[in-house]
Design an enzyme around this catalytic site. Structure first.
Site, PDB file in Angstrom:
ATOM      1  N   GLY A   1       0.804  -1.214   0.000  1.00  0.00           N
ATOM      2  CA  GLY A   1       0.000   0.000   0.000  1.00  0.00           C
ATOM      3  C   GLY A   1       0.839   1.267   0.000  1.00  0.00           C
ATOM      4  N   ARG A   2       0.182   2.367  -0.374  1.00  0.00           N
ATOM      5  CA  ARG A   2       0.816   3.684  -0.378  1.00  0.00           C
ATOM      6  C   ARG A   2       2.160   3.637  -1.101  1.00  0.00           C
ATOM      7  NH1 ARG A   2      -0.166   5.919   5.802  1.00  0.00           N
ATOM      8  NH2 ARG A   2      -2.429   5.935   5.714  1.00  0.00           N
ATOM      9  N   ALA A   3       2.154   3.065  -2.235  1.00  0.00           N
ATOM     10  CA  ALA A   3       3.432   2.845  -2.907  1.00  0.00           C
ATOM     11  C   ALA A   3       3.453   3.480  -4.293  1.00  0.00           C
ATOM     12  CB  ALA A   3       3.686   1.328  -2.995  1.00  0.00           C
TER      13      ALA A   3
END
Ligand SMILES: *[C@@H]1O[C@H](CO)[C@@H](O)[C@H](O)[C@H]1NC(C)=O
Length: 390
Positions: A254-256
Site C-alpha cells: 500500500g501507499r506505494a
C-alpha cells in the site's frame, strides 16, 4: 614551511577521499544542485555518539557509513499499550500482522506491548550533509533520519535503513522530510520499518529527488497479513516537487506511493519515471487532492492495483501515459514524447490524461529527467537500484 605543510594536508585530503566513500555523481531532477556536505573531506565515525553528533550538528560534513550502526536497544525498551485488531492476529493470513502503538483501540483490544524506544525518535539531520555508504556495508538500523525545521541540502546515498520496530505501526519511520528543501535520496534501501519508508509533511519537503532506491517490503509483520509492508511512501507536504525515478518498489501492499492531502494550501508535483513496481499485493499509486502527477515509463509487474480507484475521483491531476496519443501530446508542452507505462500481469492502470499536469510540468522543464524504454525497466532497475551498486 607553512605552504608545504598545507600542500601535504591537501594531498592527504585527496588520498583520504579516494579510500573513503564520497558522493557518486550528482542529482538530476528536482534536487538538481544539491551539494550536501560539498567539499567536506569524507570522514568515518567510530561510535554511535559520534555518528549522532556529526549527523545533527550544523557543520557541513561528508559522513561515511562503513558498517552497521545499530540503534536497537541503545535507548532501552518502552512498555505501553497497543491496539490489537483482526489484522494483528491475521487469522488465515500468510504472515503475522502489526500491532498499533496506541492509547485507545476502537475496533480491537488494547493490549500491553513492548517496543524499542530508539526507533520512535528519528535523528534530526542538520543542513549540508552527505551521508554515504561504503560498498554495500552502510546500514543504519533501529532509527530513522529526519530533516526538518528548515534544515536542508542533504544527500543520502548508498545507505540501508532497516529494522525499526517492524512489528509496530507507529514504531518509527525510516526517512521524514518536514519543512526542508533540496534532498537527494539515491541508491538507498529501505526494509523492515514499522511505519513509513519515506514520509513528508505537513511542512514542505521542497525539491526532492528519490532515485535508484530499493523499497523492499518483505516482512514477517504485515498489516495486510500477506508478508508485504503497507506503509511505503506517504507524501503530504505543503509545497513539494518530487522526481521519483529508477526505484524498485517490491513486495509492498500500500501507499506505494500515496501523495496528496485535503489541506488546501498543499501543492505536490510528482514526476514518476522508469520505476519498477513488482509483486505488490495491494496498491501502488494512491493519489489524493492538490497533486499533479506525471507518470511515464513505469513498469507494473504483478501489481494487484497499480492505481486505486479513489485516485480517479479524489481531485488530483493525473497524467499517466497509456496511449500513443497521450505520449505524443507531451511534445507541445514539454518538448519530448513521453514514454508509456506498462502493466503486466497486474490490475487496471486507469487511463487518465489531464493536460493540467503537462501545463504544470512545462513550468518545471529543466527538472524533468529523460526516460528509457519501459521494456528495459525491470532489468535496468533490478541491476541498479539499492545499495552496493555504485
Ligand atoms: C549550509 O551551506 C550554505 C552554503 O555554503 C551556508 O550558507 C549555510 O549557512 C550552511 N548551513 C549551515 C547550517 O551551516
Amino acid at each position: 614551511m607553512r605552504s608545504s605543510f598545507a600542500i601535504t594536508l591537501s594531498i592527504l585530503g585527496i588520498f583520504s577521499q579516494s579510500i573513503d566513500a564520497q558522493v557518486v555523481g550528482t542529482a538530476s531532477g528536482f534536487a538538481t544542485g544539491v551539494t550536501g556536505g560539498g567539499s567536506a573531506a569524507a570522514a568515518t565515525p567510530t561510535s554511535l555518539a559520534q555518528l549522532k553528533t556529526w549527523l545533527t550538528d550544523s557543520t557541513a560534513r561528508t559522513i561515511v557509513i562503513d558498517r552497521t550502526w545499530d540503534f536497537v536497544g541503545s535507548e532501552g525498551t518502552t512498555t505501553g499499550t497497543c491496539c490489537q485488531t483482526a489484522t494483528t492476529t491475521c487469522s488465515g493470513g500468510t504472515s503475522a500482522g502489526q500491532l498499533t502503538i496506541a492509547d485507545t483501540c476502537d475496533s480491537g483490544t488494547l493490549v500491553t506491548c513492548t517496543y524499542d524506544t530508539a526507533g520512535r525518535t528519528p535523528i534530526d539531520v542538520g543542513s549540508n550533509k552527505s551521508i554515504v555508504g561504503k560498498g554495500s556495508a552502510g546500514v543504519i538500523a533501529g532509527k530513522g533520519l529526519r530533516v526538518r525545521g528548515g534544515n536542508k541540502n542533504v544527500i543520502i546515498q548508498n545507505i540501508h535503513i532497516t529494522n525499526i520496530n517492524p512489528r509496530f505501526v507507529w514504531g518509527g519511520d525510516a526517512l521524514t522530510l518536514d519543512s526542508t528543501d533540496m534532498i537527494w535520496v539515491d541508491h538507498c534501501k529501505f526494509s523492515l520499518i514499522g511505519r513509513q519508508f519515506i514520509v513528508s509533511g505537513w511542512g514542505q519537503a521542497g525539491k526532492v529527488t528519490i532515485s535508484n532506491n530499493e523499497f523492499d517490503g518483505k516482512t514477517s509483520y504485515s498489516s495486510g497479513c500477506n508478508g508485504k509492508h503497507y506503509w511505503t511512501l506517504l507524501l503530504v507536504g505543503l509545497a513539494d516537487q518530487y522526481t521519483f525515478s529508477g526505484n524498485w518498489v517490491h513486495d509492498v501492499s500500500g501507499r506505494a506511493p500515496h501523495m496528496g492531502t485535503t489541506v488546501t494550501a498543499s501543492t505536490i508535483f510528482f514526476h514518476a519515471v522508469n520505476n519498477y513496481f513488482q509483486n505488490i499485493g495491494g496498491h501502488a499509486f494512491d493519489i489524493d487532492k492538490n497533486t499533479y502527477v506525471l507518470m511515464e515509463g513505469n513498469y507494473f509487474d504483478t501489481v494487484t492495483t497499480p492505481m486505486t480507484s479513489g485516485s480517479t475521483t479524489a481531485g488530483g491531476a493525473i497524467y499517466d501515459v497509456i496511449t500513443v496519443a497521450e505520449a505524443a501530446a507531451c511534445t507541445s508542452y514539454l518538448g519530448y514524447i513521453c514514454e508509456w507505462n506498462k502493466a503486466y500481469s497486474s490490475g487496471t492502470l486507469y487511463d487518465i490524461a489531464n493536460v493540467a499536469v503537462l501545463s504544470k510540468a512545462s513550468q518545471y522543464k529543466s527538472y524533468l529527467i529523460g526516460h528509457t524504454a519501459v521494456a528495459d525497466v525491470p532489468a535496468n532497475v533490478k541491476a541498479n537500484a539499492g545499495i552496493g551498486k555504485i
